[in-house]
Structure formats: structure tokens, C-alpha cells
Design an enzyme around this catalytic site. Sequence first.
Site, PDB file in Angstrom:
ATOM      1  N   CYS A   2     -31.038 -61.447  44.986  1.00  0.00           N
ATOM      2  CA  CYS A   2     -31.889 -62.205  44.797  1.00  0.00           C
ATOM      3  C   CYS A   2     -32.560 -61.348  45.955  1.00  0.00           C
ATOM      4  O   CYS A   2     -32.079 -60.933  46.804  1.00  0.00           O
ATOM      5  CB  CYS A   2     -32.264 -63.093  44.724  1.00  0.00           C
ATOM      6  SG  CYS A   2     -31.098 -63.735  43.962  1.00  0.00           S
ATOM      7  N   ARG A  27     -34.287 -55.840  44.887  1.00  0.00           N
ATOM      8  CA  ARG A  27     -33.024 -56.435  44.869  1.00  0.00           C
ATOM      9  C   ARG A  27     -32.965 -57.607  44.153  1.00  0.00           C
ATOM     10  O   ARG A  27     -31.687 -57.953  43.695  1.00  0.00           O
ATOM     11  CB  ARG A  27     -32.994 -57.851  46.152  1.00  0.00           C
ATOM     12  CG  ARG A  27     -33.468 -57.120  47.124  1.00  0.00           C
ATOM     13  CD  ARG A  27     -34.246 -57.898  48.429  1.00  0.00           C
ATOM     14  NE  ARG A  27     -32.850 -59.196  48.821  1.00  0.00           N
ATOM     15  CZ  ARG A  27     -31.381 -58.734  49.593  1.00  0.00           C
ATOM     16  NH1 ARG A  27     -31.497 -57.215  49.890  1.00  0.00           N
ATOM     17  NH2 ARG A  27     -30.542 -59.222  49.401  1.00  0.00           N
ATOM     18  N   TRP A  74     -32.407 -62.512  40.395  1.00  0.00           N
ATOM     19  CA  TRP A  74     -31.399 -61.704  39.862  1.00  0.00           C
ATOM     20  C   TRP A  74     -30.000 -62.177  39.612  1.00  0.00           C
ATOM     21  O   TRP A  74     -29.857 -62.955  40.291  1.00  0.00           O
ATOM     22  CB  TRP A  74     -30.742 -60.433  40.572  1.00  0.00           C
ATOM     23  CG  TRP A  74     -29.509 -59.447  39.632  1.00  0.00           C
ATOM     24  CD1 TRP A  74     -30.353 -58.371  38.231  1.00  0.00           C
ATOM     25  CD2 TRP A  74     -28.808 -59.053  39.713  1.00  0.00           C
ATOM     26  NE1 TRP A  74     -29.561 -58.099  38.030  1.00  0.00           N
ATOM     27  CE2 TRP A  74     -28.595 -58.009  38.294  1.00  0.00           C
ATOM     28  CE3 TRP A  74     -27.464 -59.125  40.541  1.00  0.00           C
ATOM     29  CZ2 TRP A  74     -27.034 -57.337  38.352  1.00  0.00           C
ATOM     30  CZ3 TRP A  74     -26.550 -58.185  40.482  1.00  0.00           C
ATOM     31  CH2 TRP A  74     -26.158 -57.976  39.136  1.00  0.00           C
ATOM     32  N   ASN A 100     -30.545 -67.016  47.549  1.00  0.00           N
ATOM     33  CA  ASN A 100     -29.778 -65.725  48.175  1.00  0.00           C
ATOM     34  C   ASN A 100     -28.495 -65.864  47.695  1.00  0.00           C
ATOM     35  O   ASN A 100     -27.663 -66.214  48.922  1.00  0.00           O
ATOM     36  CB  ASN A 100     -30.352 -64.585  47.860  1.00  0.00           C
ATOM     37  CG  ASN A 100     -29.337 -63.117  47.779  1.00  0.00           C
ATOM     38  OD1 ASN A 100     -29.013 -63.381  46.569  1.00  0.00           O
ATOM     39  ND2 ASN A 100     -29.666 -62.731  48.672  1.00  0.00           N
ATOM     40  N   GLY A 101     -27.721 -66.281  46.576  1.00  0.00           N
ATOM     41  CA  GLY A 101     -26.391 -66.145  46.647  1.00  0.00           C
ATOM     42  C   GLY A 101     -25.206 -66.781  45.989  1.00  0.00           C
ATOM     43  O   GLY A 101     -25.798 -66.866  45.092  1.00  0.00           O
ATOM     44  N   GLU A 487     -20.403 -38.362  40.578  1.00  0.00           N
ATOM     45  CA  GLU A 487     -22.416 -39.056  40.852  1.00  0.00           C
ATOM     46  C   GLU A 487     -23.418 -38.752  39.604  1.00  0.00           C
ATOM     47  O   GLU A 487     -24.053 -39.046  39.306  1.00  0.00           O
ATOM     48  CB  GLU A 487     -22.550 -38.704  42.000  1.00  0.00           C
ATOM     49  CG  GLU A 487     -23.515 -38.398  42.743  1.00  0.00           C
ATOM     50  CD  GLU A 487     -23.867 -39.641  42.727  1.00  0.00           C
ATOM     51  OE1 GLU A 487     -23.573 -41.124  42.485  1.00  0.00           O
ATOM     52  OE2 GLU A 487     -25.411 -40.611  42.764  1.00  0.00           O
ATOM     53  N   LYS A 491     -25.915 -40.230  37.625  1.00  0.00           N
ATOM     54  CA  LYS A 491     -26.704 -40.818  37.195  1.00  0.00           C
ATOM     55  C   LYS A 491     -27.397 -41.026  36.143  1.00  0.00           C
ATOM     56  O   LYS A 491     -28.617 -41.827  36.441  1.00  0.00           O
ATOM     57  CB  LYS A 491     -27.641 -39.593  38.224  1.00  0.00           C
ATOM     58  CG  LYS A 491     -27.467 -39.485  39.946  1.00  0.00           C
ATOM     59  CD  LYS A 491     -28.338 -40.735  40.814  1.00  0.00           C
ATOM     60  CE  LYS A 491     -28.199 -41.624  41.108  1.00  0.00           C
ATOM     61  NZ  LYS A 491     -26.542 -42.146  41.608  1.00  0.00           N
ATOM     62  N   GLU A 494     -26.861 -44.544  34.350  1.00  0.00           N
ATOM     63  CA  GLU A 494     -27.846 -45.579  34.839  1.00  0.00           C
ATOM     64  C   GLU A 494     -29.145 -45.432  35.055  1.00  0.00           C
ATOM     65  O   GLU A 494     -30.168 -46.434  34.877  1.00  0.00           O
ATOM     66  CB  GLU A 494     -27.679 -45.523  36.687  1.00  0.00           C
ATOM     67  CG  GLU A 494     -27.536 -44.726  37.081  1.00  0.00           C
ATOM     68  CD  GLU A 494     -27.187 -45.645  39.054  1.00  0.00           C
ATOM     69  OE1 GLU A 494     -27.517 -46.468  39.116  1.00  0.00           O
ATOM     70  OE2 GLU A 494     -26.899 -44.649  39.822  1.00  0.00           O
ATOM     71  N   HIS A 510      -6.968 -31.931  28.485  1.00  0.00           N
ATOM     72  CA  HIS A 510      -6.363 -32.569  28.748  1.00  0.00           C
ATOM     73  C   HIS A 510      -6.232 -33.766  27.855  1.00  0.00           C
ATOM     74  O   HIS A 510      -6.465 -35.101  27.973  1.00  0.00           O
ATOM     75  CB  HIS A 510      -5.603 -33.046  29.964  1.00  0.00           C
ATOM     76  CG  HIS A 510      -5.230 -32.826  30.891  1.00  0.00           C
ATOM     77  ND1 HIS A 510      -3.456 -32.349  30.402  1.00  0.00           N
ATOM     78  CD2 HIS A 510      -5.322 -30.900  31.832  1.00  0.00           C
ATOM     79  CE1 HIS A 510      -3.407 -30.924  31.068  1.00  0.00           C
ATOM     80  NE2 HIS A 510      -4.586 -30.354  32.070  1.00  0.00           N
ATOM     81  N   LYS A 609     -30.567 -53.851  42.992  1.00  0.00           N
ATOM     82  CA  LYS A 609     -30.034 -52.127  44.051  1.00  0.00           C
ATOM     83  C   LYS A 609     -28.848 -52.413  45.048  1.00  0.00           C
ATOM     84  O   LYS A 609     -28.210 -51.550  45.243  1.00  0.00           O
ATOM     85  CB  LYS A 609     -31.204 -52.733  45.306  1.00  0.00           C
ATOM     86  CG  LYS A 609     -31.034 -51.271  46.116  1.00  0.00           C
ATOM     87  CD  LYS A 609     -30.448 -49.897  45.409  1.00  0.00           C
ATOM     88  CE  LYS A 609     -30.861 -48.643  46.723  1.00  0.00           C
ATOM     89  NZ  LYS A 609     -30.521 -47.408  46.234  1.00  0.00           N
TER      90      LYS A 609
HETATM   91  C1  AGP Z   1     -25.620 -46.008  43.134  1.00  0.00           C
HETATM   92  O1  AGP Z   1     -26.640 -44.865  42.508  1.00  0.00           O
HETATM   93  C2  AGP Z   1     -25.466 -47.286  41.691  1.00  0.00           C
HETATM   94  N1  AGP Z   1     -26.615 -47.981  42.158  1.00  0.00           N
HETATM   95  C3  AGP Z   1     -24.403 -48.032  42.195  1.00  0.00           C
HETATM   96  O2  AGP Z   1     -23.455 -47.493  42.130  1.00  0.00           O
HETATM   97  C4  AGP Z   1     -23.678 -48.499  43.727  1.00  0.00           C
HETATM   98  O3  AGP Z   1     -24.287 -47.463  44.736  1.00  0.00           O
HETATM   99  C5  AGP Z   1     -23.248 -49.284  43.942  1.00  0.00           C
HETATM  100  O4  AGP Z   1     -23.641 -50.750  43.304  1.00  0.00           O
HETATM  101  C6  AGP Z   1     -22.990 -49.655  45.619  1.00  0.00           C
HETATM  102  O5  AGP Z   1     -23.893 -49.672  46.296  1.00  0.00           O
HETATM  103  P1  AGP Z   1     -23.734 -50.399  48.226  1.00  0.00           P
HETATM  104  O6  AGP Z   1     -23.743 -48.311  48.124  1.00  0.00           O
HETATM  105  O7  AGP Z   1     -25.009 -50.713  48.834  1.00  0.00           O
HETATM  106  O8  AGP Z   1     -22.433 -51.233  48.489  1.00  0.00           O
END
Ligand code: AGP
Length: 614
Positions: A2, A27, A74, A100-101, A487, A491, A494, A510, A609
Site C-alpha cells: 500500500c 503501490r 492493495w 502498510n504491511g 521476460e 511482459k 501482465e 519436447h 508494483k
Molecule cells: C515485472 O514486470 C513484474 N511487475 C514483477 O514480476 C516483478 O518483477 C516482481 O514482482 C519482482 O519485483 P521486485 O523486482 O521489485 O522484487
Amino acid sequence: MCGIVAYIGKKEAYPIIVKGLKRLEYRGYDSAGIALLNNGELNTYKKQGKVANLEDFTKDKDCSGHVGIGHTRWATHGPPNDVNAHPHASENGNITLVHNGIIENYNSIRQQLESKGYVFKSDTDTEVLCYLIYDIKTNTGVKLGKATRLALQQVVGAYAIVVMCKDEPNKIVVARKSSPLVVGIGKENDFYVASDATPIVEYTKQVVYLNDDEIAVLNKEKGMKLFNIDEDQKEPYIEELELRLEAIEKEGYEHFMLKEIHEQPRSIKDCFRGRLNAEKGWVSLGGIKDYEQKMIKANRIIMIACGTSWHAGLVGEYLFEDLARINVEVEYASEFRYRNPIINENDIVIAISQSGETADTLAALELAKSKGATILGICNVVGSSISRITDAGSYTHAGPEIGVASTKAFTAQVTVLTLMALYLAKLKGTISETKFRTMLSELEAIPQKVQQILDKNEGIKLIAKQYKNASNALYLGRGSSFPVALEGALKLKEISYIHAEGYPAAEMKHGPIALIDEEMPVFVIATSGPSYEKVVSNIQEVKARKGKLIAVVTEGDEQVHSIADNTIEIPDTDEHLVPLLATIPFQLLSYHIAVMRNCNVDQPRNLAKSVTVE
Ligand code: AGP
């Protein structure tokens, strides 16, 4: 995960807090709220949805007051709704707080308080903490700061909190354990509090990063008093913020993600600035200098991370093993922390994390530390939790990454890992001087080569248009391009919500090749290098089954050009540096496809994030 913003001083609190919350929506953004103390009255407003919803709701309300606390949520406990939104207040509304937590023992505390007759309104752990502080303050008569400290001594879990009390209007109390909290010191004994520095930077550059188990009383007449949870008063360590406000805004781009993709020539250069000199032939990583001998003698290096950062770790594995001949294992932090791993004092554990707050990565690191391993960090956020518990490390210096989908942080992480691999290879003598100098020159040239690819944005957008309606996609690569395939798939998944999988190109036969038909776009990295011919044969297998093939190739390639449906050319570079270039087309492709599908590119559904919950 959060966002918290608070203010106490001579200015009106509302505009400062609301503007700050908008900066922290990355966040978490499922609900938002604010509480303002004015002439003995505590006005609290909270709404499900984004901060803009809260703004609309408060348009005709009394939002005056020089002290206030705000929160963008969140959800972890309790669904996103008005009741569960923060701030939460005690029974008579006398005490209110944002958090937050996660409070892990909130159930037992709640039962203890319910047995005293308290009735809770929400499903949250945060409300329990608020009632606990109220109960202690009411029954012992201590001041807010002490009541908060006594309450937190009963709490198990993670928290960053700001607490306000109607009876003590000249102060707010802040505390932190495992969740970040920054205090900005204003010029007129006013204080700005936030989860990170972005809501603070336009008001002051003097900040105090709270450490775990620290609590502070911010009094607009008496100033700041800092304590640790066991009551010892301590001197706050005031740091000078380097963050620039304009670094936060979109600077004319439609989305933060697009801005951050286009920032990469600068962010990669900032990442190796002062750490690399091709002309003189040196790499210098001051952050790990004290551990270089330990690293080159380590029987293995374990890299722990999540998501995109885990993909960066996989690239690092190829680099460290091929260049520095050091055994590397790359682990999902969430798996590593629970499988009772074999770790000892000979191990080096490197945590890779953009936010430096990912709960699984932090916990895995703490486990490694408890077993005697040397723990290093590669983080992007200065003062983040992971950067503070590690023995040493290297910041990626990519600047704030606001888009939830990580882009410039990934290439910055790979840059740091490349520097580390070269640094260690040189120390160990596992790389020739010629190869070393060549790689340094090639690395120095990467930013301009990234720019050359970004200049192809319009052509890449046209390719994206052909595949925006796909339901599935495959990404293929060999060697250090395999993590880039993973990766690229992440992308696309997500931000466009298209199902996508990354595979080593040779894995097609395979099983995955059964998926190939004319509806399946297959994105392949087919750049020049030792595995080129093998990738070409994988491409032919895909085309034989009518798959649509989009290939990332080295400039001047003709063979793949004649087979693929689409090709995107990237400049030639050393094979070890291809991940830094090959990832750019995939970032742009996923961005444009997501925009064409009207997806929320910067804040995709269900994501935040930084995942500071498990
Ligand atoms: C990346 O596009 C994602 N949003 C997510 O996988 C992110 O890389 C992951 O949560 C790790 O976050 P961090 O690098 O802040 O630890």
C-alpha cells in the site's frame, strides 16, 4: 503493498496528501482514504477505487486541517471496499491510523480486545492495531507515542504506520518494521511522511529513512524524536534526497511504461557510470569491493528473486558461469525460502529486486543471512528494505520505475550483472585482456544501440497490430536469450492479458510444438552467434506447421528474413550483451499490443508494483 502519505505543519494537509497518494498508486490502488484533524475534529473520508474517486467524494466535504494521514490500498485482509479502506479509527474515533504491511497475529489480538467488549467494523488487521493502541492509551494514560510503542511490542508481522490522535493534535507517530517509511524534514518544523520519497521530493530533500523497529514522534512544535521499539532514544540520520521531481512525471509520454522503455539509453548509462572505463580497461564496483575475494572463492553464488528480476538472474547465471567460471544457481525466492535449502557461510546469496521490498525475496534473504551466508543486493530503490539488510550490493540507478511492468529496471539489473561478471572474470583471470576490452567497448556502446532499436518504434507498432488479437503466444530463445524469451512472455501476459509462454528454442520438439497452428504467433530471438543455425532449424519447424513467426535478428540478416513473417533487426553486439538489446523489441511489442487492447498499461488488473505480501 500500500501507499502511505502524511503531513503535519503549517500548510493545509489535504492537497499535499492527495497529490502524494496519486504518486504512490503504483503501490496499490483498490481503495483510498484520508483523515484530517482540524480544531479538535477528526474528519475521515475513504472510498473504494482510485484516489480520484476519493477526490470526487471529498469535493463538498470539510477537508481543512494542518495535520492529516492518507492511504492507497492493495488488499491483503478483507476485500477492497469503503469499510476496509484506510484510515481505520478506534471505537470513539479518537485515534486513527494508516498501515502498510501484515499483522500476522491480528486474530489473537482481536480476540483479546473483543473479550474486553470492543466491536470491530472491518475485516482488517489494521483496525485491530488501532484498537490496541486506543486500549493501551485509555487504560494506562500514556501518551500516543508510548501507547503506539507498547502496542507494536505485541505485534508480529510487517508494518509501516502513521498514527494520529484527537487529544494530541500537535503530533503524529510513525513506525516501521519490514515495510518502508520515509520522513521528510520541512523548513518550518513541518514533516512529510510517505512510503517512498516520491510524494516528498517537491517539498524537501532532507529525509530520514526509518529502520526496522524504529518509531518517531513528529511534533510540529517540538520537532522529531526517534526511538527504537525498546524505548532507547536515538539521533535521526538525515540524508540528502537525490530524486528529481521531473523524474516522476510522464514527461510527455502516454504511459509511464513507455517513458521508462525510452529512458533505457540513459538508465543503462547511469547504471554503468563511474563503474566502467573501456579506454583505460577497468570495471569498478565499489559496493562489492570488500567481498570480491569471497565471491571469486565462493563454491557457488545463489541468486534469488521474483518475476522479471528472476529473469535477470537467469541472464546473470549465463554471464557468471561463462565469463567468470563461477557456479551460479538461480532460485525463485518464494520457493527457496520454504524448501529448507542447504546454505552455509561459504555461500554468497545475491537478491535481485527493483523495489527492494518484495516480501518473498526479503524473507529468502533473511533465511540465507540466518544460515551464515554472505548476502548481497542488486536493488533500484535506495534505502529499500533489501538494500538495508544486505552486507553489500550495487544499486541499479535506473531511477523511479512507476509502470507496474518492469522494463528499465530489468536492463539495469542485467547491466549490473554483466559488470559483476566482467569484474570477477578479470580478478580470476578467466577472461583474456582482449576479450575484456572488447566487451567493455561493446557495453559502452549499448545505450546508443538501444536507441537505434527504439527509433524503430513505429515499425514495431505495425507488427504489434498484426498480433493484438492473439489468444496465445510462444517466445523462444537459446542461451542467454532464453531468459529474454521468458521476460518477453511475462511482459505480454501482465499488460495485455494474452496467455504467453517462454521456452528454450530446443524445447519445442519436447511438447510445445503441438500448440503450433496459424493462430499461434511465435516470437524468436535469432541473432548471430554460436546457436544461430540451430535456431533457424527451430524456426523452420514452426513455419512447417503454419505458425506465425516474428524474429528478432541481427542487422543484415538475410536467412531468417526469408523465412519469418516479420523480422525486427537489432544492432550486432557481443553475444553476452544480446539480452540488453533483444529485450527492447519485446517490451515495445507488448506495450503496443496492450494499448491496442485498451488495457491499463501502467496499472494492470490484479497487479501491484511491489509485492510486499506473501
Ligand atoms: C515485472 O514486470 C513484474 N511487475 C514483477 O514480476 C516483478 O518483477 C516482481 O514482482 C519482482 O519485483 P521486485 O523486482 O521489485 O522484487
